[in-house]
Write a protein that holds these residues in place. Structure first.
Motif, short mmCIF file in Angstrom:
data_model
loop_
_atom_site.label_atom_id
_atom_site.label_comp_id
_atom_site.label_asym_id
_atom_site.label_seq_id
_atom_site.Cartn_x
_atom_site.Cartn_y
_atom_site.Cartn_z
N GLN A 1 4.47 19.08 -1.03
CA GLN A 1 5.64 18.23 -0.76
C GLN A 1 5.20 16.79 -0.47
OE1 GLN A 1 7.96 19.34 2.69
NE2 GLN A 1 9.73 18.19 1.99
N ALA A 2 4.15 16.63 0.32
CA ALA A 2 3.65 15.29 0.65
C ALA A 2 3.05 14.59 -0.55
CB ALA A 2 2.63 15.39 1.79
N SER A 3 2.65 15.34 -1.58
CA SER A 3 2.06 14.72 -2.76
C SER A 3 3.04 13.78 -3.46
CB SER A 3 1.55 15.78 -3.74
OG SER A 3 2.63 16.47 -4.34
N GLY A 4 4.34 13.98 -3.20
CA GLY A 4 5.35 13.06 -3.75
C GLY A 4 5.14 11.63 -3.29
N VAL A 5 4.58 11.46 -2.09
CA VAL A 5 4.28 10.11 -1.58
C VAL A 5 3.27 9.43 -2.49
CG1 VAL A 5 3.28 8.83 0.36
CG2 VAL A 5 4.83 10.75 0.80
N LEU A 6 2.27 10.18 -2.94
CA LEU A 6 1.25 9.61 -3.82
C LEU A 6 1.79 9.33 -5.20
CD1 LEU A 6 -1.79 11.75 -2.68
CD2 LEU A 6 -1.10 9.48 -1.89
N ARG A 7 2.64 10.20 -5.69
CA ARG A 7 3.27 9.94 -6.99
C ARG A 7 4.17 8.70 -6.92
NH1 ARG A 7 3.50 15.38 -6.53
NH2 ARG A 7 5.74 15.44 -6.14
N ILE B 1 0.84 -1.19 0.00
CA ILE B 1 0.00 0.00 0.00
C ILE B 1 0.88 1.25 0.00
CG2 ILE B 1 -1.94 -1.13 1.15
CD1 ILE B 1 -1.09 0.32 3.73
N GLY B 2 0.28 2.36 -0.36
CA GLY B 2 0.97 3.63 -0.33
C GLY B 2 -0.01 4.72 0.01
N GLY B 3 0.51 5.89 0.30
CA GLY B 3 -0.35 7.03 0.58
C GLY B 3 -0.02 7.68 1.90
N VAL B 4 -0.95 8.51 2.35
CA VAL B 4 -0.75 9.27 3.58
C VAL B 4 -2.01 9.21 4.44
CG1 VAL B 4 0.99 10.86 2.68
CG2 VAL B 4 -1.43 11.43 2.44
N VAL B 5 -1.78 9.21 5.76
CA VAL B 5 -2.87 9.33 6.73
C VAL B 5 -2.64 10.59 7.55
CG1 VAL B 5 -3.43 6.86 6.84
CG2 VAL B 5 -1.69 7.80 8.36
N HIS B 6 -3.67 11.02 8.22
CA HIS B 6 -3.67 12.28 8.95
C HIS B 6 -3.51 12.04 10.45
CE1 HIS B 6 -5.55 16.08 10.41
NE2 HIS B 6 -4.99 16.57 9.33
N ALA B 7 -2.73 12.90 11.10
CA ALA B 7 -2.58 12.84 12.56
C ALA B 7 -2.58 14.25 13.11
CB ALA B 7 -1.28 12.13 12.94
N ARG B 8 -3.14 14.39 14.29
CA ARG B 8 -3.11 15.67 15.01
C ARG B 8 -2.43 15.42 16.34
NH1 ARG B 8 -8.70 15.49 13.26
NH2 ARG B 8 -9.04 17.10 11.71
N ARG B 9 -1.54 16.36 16.71
CA ARG B 9 -0.91 16.28 18.01
C ARG B 9 -0.26 17.62 18.33
NH1 ARG B 9 2.05 12.73 14.86
NH2 ARG B 9 4.17 13.41 14.39
N ASP C 1 5.21 2.91 -7.88
CA ASP C 1 5.42 1.59 -7.29
C ASP C 1 4.30 0.61 -7.62
OD1 ASP C 1 7.75 2.55 -6.16
OD2 ASP C 1 6.89 2.78 -4.14
N ARG C 2 3.23 1.11 -8.24
CA ARG C 2 2.06 0.28 -8.57
C ARG C 2 1.55 -0.46 -7.34
NH1 ARG C 2 -0.75 1.81 -12.35
NH2 ARG C 2 -1.65 -0.24 -12.50
N ALA D 1 3.82 3.92 4.02
CA ALA D 1 4.86 2.94 3.69
C ALA D 1 6.13 3.16 4.50
CB ALA D 1 5.18 3.00 2.20
N SER D 2 6.55 4.40 4.67
CA SER D 2 7.84 4.67 5.32
C SER D 2 7.74 5.25 6.72
CB SER D 2 8.66 5.64 4.46
OG SER D 2 8.09 6.95 4.53
N GLY D 3 6.59 5.82 7.06
CA GLY D 3 6.44 6.49 8.34
C GLY D 3 6.92 7.94 8.34
N ARG D 4 7.45 8.42 7.22
CA ARG D 4 7.91 9.80 7.13
C ARG D 4 6.74 10.74 7.40
NH1 ARG D 4 10.04 12.99 1.77
NH2 ARG D 4 10.53 14.95 2.84
N GLU D 5 7.01 11.82 8.14
CA GLU D 5 5.98 12.77 8.51
C GLU D 5 6.17 14.11 7.83
OE1 GLU D 5 5.62 13.13 12.74
OE2 GLU D 5 4.99 11.04 12.96
N PHE D 6 5.05 14.74 7.49
CA PHE D 6 5.03 16.07 6.90
C PHE D 6 4.12 16.93 7.77
CE2 PHE D 6 5.62 12.97 3.59
CZ PHE D 6 6.60 13.51 2.76
N CYS D 7 4.66 17.97 8.39
CA CYS D 7 3.82 18.90 9.14
C CYS D 7 3.10 19.79 8.13
CB CYS D 7 4.65 19.75 10.10
SG CYS D 7 3.62 20.89 11.05
#
Length: 191
Positions: free
Chosen positions: A93-99, A43-51, A104-105, A66-72
């Motif tokens: 910048q985070a859109s690169g994760v989706l690309r 799987i790939g993509g991004v999820v949202h977190a608040r803290r 990676d298909r 996939a990697s755990g990298r975070e984007f504020c």
């Protein structure tokens, strides 16, 4: 459209929720992504977190599933501001994760939400369309205030799901099945 009424499962799925349920939708997407990754799904993509950040300020983050990298994605607009504090540059910048997920298909892409930016054609709208257009099933969330924009964006290629993990699993199993390939039109291209 309900999942029971489908002959061919749409490649775009959205968890439609009330505004006050956005934290529940975030938690459901995050838990679902972890569950699929634990089962070995690519799987790939991004999820949202608040803290809170180190200074005690509320911040929003996108986390690469996939990697755990975070984007504020929060920007400080000052204490009196009532404007949306989402930083479009950080989202870009985070859109690169989706690309990368497309390159990676991946078997399934998860996108934190279809929100204000996407409703106006920005944010992750292009990446959502590219993923679905290339046959990658995409799961996201949308609040009721952006539901009409979502429906316009997804057309016949989209399905609305409840805040229910079993509904997500059922959709994912059908959408990711080999027989589903090519079954739905890309967003903006009604069948």
């Amino acid at each position: 459209m309900t999942i029971d009424a489908l002959a061919a499962t749409p490649r775009l799925a959205v968890i439609a929720h009330e505004d006050l349920q956005s934290c529940a939708a975030d938690a459901l997407l995050t838990g679902f992504a972890r569950s699929l990754a634990g089962e070995g799904w690519p799987i790939g993509g991004v999820v949202h977190a608040r803290r809170l950040d180190a200074a005690g300020r509320k911040r929003m983050f996108l986390i690469d599933v996939a990697s755990g990298r975070e984007f504020c994605i929060s920007q400080d607009l000052g204490p009196q501001s009532r404007a949306c504090c989402v930083d479009p540059g950080a989202v870009a910048q985070a859109s690169g994760v989706l690309r990368q997920a497309l390159a990676d298909r991946v078997r399934l892409a998860i996108v934190n939400r279809f929100g204000e930016l996407e409703a106006t054609g920005g944010g992750f709208a292009a990446e959502l369309a590219a993923l679905a257009g290339e046959g990658v099933p995409v799961l996201t969330a949308v609040s009721r205030k952006h539901l009409q924009a979502w429906r316009h964006f997804a057309g016949d290629a989209g399905i609305e799901l409840p805040l229910d993990v079993q509904a997500l699993h059922d959709w994912a199993q059908r959408a990711c099945a080999p027989a589903a390939e090519g079954a739905s039109a890309a967003p903006g291209k009604a069948a």
